[in-house]
Design an enzyme around this catalytic site. Structure first.
Site, mmCIF file in Angstrom:
data_model
loop_
_atom_site.group_PDB
_atom_site.id
_atom_site.type_symbol
_atom_site.label_atom_id
_atom_site.label_comp_id
_atom_site.label_asym_id
_atom_site.label_seq_id
_atom_site.Cartn_x
_atom_site.Cartn_y
_atom_site.Cartn_z
ATOM 1 N N LEU A 13 -9.079 7.684 -6.225
ATOM 2 C CA LEU A 13 -7.986 7.650 -7.193
ATOM 3 C C LEU A 13 -8.544 7.025 -8.468
ATOM 4 C CD1 LEU A 13 -4.969 6.307 -5.065
ATOM 5 C CD2 LEU A 13 -5.453 8.684 -5.688
ATOM 6 N N ASP A 14 -8.058 7.485 -9.611
ATOM 7 C CA ASP A 14 -8.468 6.870 -10.869
ATOM 8 C C ASP A 14 -8.107 5.387 -10.857
ATOM 9 O OD1 ASP A 14 -9.243 9.371 -11.765
ATOM 10 O OD2 ASP A 14 -7.312 9.756 -12.742
ATOM 11 N N LYS A 15 -8.821 4.626 -11.661
ATOM 12 C CA LYS A 15 -8.583 3.180 -11.738
ATOM 13 C C LYS A 15 -7.096 2.862 -11.904
ATOM 14 C CE LYS A 15 -9.332 -0.770 -14.815
ATOM 15 N NZ LYS A 15 -9.947 -1.236 -16.079
ATOM 16 N N ARG A 75 -3.427 14.932 -14.099
ATOM 17 C CA ARG A 75 -3.364 14.547 -15.516
ATOM 18 C C ARG A 75 -3.742 15.723 -16.408
ATOM 19 N NH1 ARG A 75 -7.135 9.393 -15.602
ATOM 20 N NH2 ARG A 75 -6.470 9.310 -17.800
#
Length: 319
Positions: free
Chosen positions: A137-139, A236
């Site tokens: 997962l992205d930060k 996104r």
């Protein structure tokens, strides 16, 4: 201490023309391309039982067999970082990752990551590639992740991800009012001018996102997305491509848009929202040992709940 790794994959026809090391990096996604290249050169990764060179082309249908010794990865230090453990047994670990936690060490984040936390929580993960991390997962994306605690579990989970049989659902808050849900099937690759970004790109990798409307507001939408593929920044990029970028997205969000006539509290929250409003809410996979399908759900975190409350109040105020 070391472990013997044995794995094999069949090269799909779609990879015809790729270099062997490129195809291997796709098929054995747990390992870096450099590591795989070293194994190819050492004869630990063979093509139809025969040693080959990293630059050799594949044509589809070949059997890649990997037999290698894995040393414990001592490059990363265990760190006592709290983890929200949703489920754990001898083979898998499911966590609810908070926003702000980087998954894997990199040049800008050498420590303080989920990987460091995992090594502290379960020291035996030092013997599993990437401390058992099989997807990321992205930060600044919160929510559910599964981690493999054994090589067998890791192989199984990677195969499930490649077969698109792992179910992953996300909640998001986007800018703009969606009229209806749908499916976006659009390949994603590097942005042609900005190498730090991803973009819908005809030469990219296949990417499929299903999305539906949960709740509409005056100028925003609560969206639920289901992934078939797991490309970098997929939700996104896809929602931004549809012109419904995520609230708070610093990369794909574009210029800040505030709802006309909205209250100052809502406008302040939208200006200051600290991250992309994206949360991995549901995760389902087949347990590598038992064969049982496990399903997990993680409630929305406080920051997204607050945002939704403010958006609902905005609707009520102007009725």
């Amino acid at each position: 201490m070391s472990q013997t790794l044995e794995a094999q994959q069949r090269v799909p026809d779609a990879m015809a023309g790729l270099r062997l090391d490129q195809a291997a990096a796709e098929l054995f996604a747990d390992f870096s391309r450099e590591r795989l290249k070293g194994w190819i050169k050492a004869g630990a990764l063979t093509v139809d039982g025969t040693p080959a060179r990293p630059r050799d082309k594949v044509y589809g249908g070949e059997r890649l067999q990997l037999q290698a010794e894995l040393e414990d990865d001592a490059r990363f230090e265990p760190e006592a970082i709290p983890l929200d453990v949703v489920f754990e047994d001898d083979e898998v670990l499911v966590i609810d990752k908070p926003a702000g936690l980087v998954v894997h060490p990199a040049a800008g984040n050498p420590d303080g990551t989920l990987l460091n936390a995992l090594l502290h929580h379960c020291p035996a993960l030092a013997a599993v590639p990437r401390a058992g991390i099989v997807h990321r997962l992205d930060k600044d994306t919160s929510g559910l992740m599964v981690v493999a605690k054994t090589l067998m579990a890791q192989t199984s989970l990677v195969e499930q991800l490649q077969a698109r049989s792992v179910s992953r659902e996300y909640d998001a808050v986007s800018v703009g009012v969606m009229t209806a849900g749908g499916t976006l099937d659009a390949p994603i690759g590097r942005h042609p001018r900005d190498r730090k970004r991803q973009a819908v790109n005809a030469s990219g990798k296949p990417a499929v996102t299903h999305y539906r409307v949960v709740e509409r507001f005056r100028a925003h939408t609560h969206v639920r997305c289901r992934l078939e593929t797991g490309r970098t920044h997929q939700i996104r990029v896809h929602l931004a491509h549809l012109r419904y970028p995520l609230v708070g997205d610093p990369v794909y969000g574009g210029r800040l848009k505030l709802p006309r006539g909205g209250g100052e509290a809502l406008k302040a929250l939208l200006r200051e929202f600290p991250r992309q409003a994206l949360h991995a809410r549901k995760l389902a996979f087949v347990h590598p040992g038992s064969g049982e399908t496990l399903t997990f759900r993680a409630p929305l975190p406080d920051d997204i709940l607050l945002l939704l409350d403010y958006l609902r109040d905005d609707v009520e105020t102007l009725r």
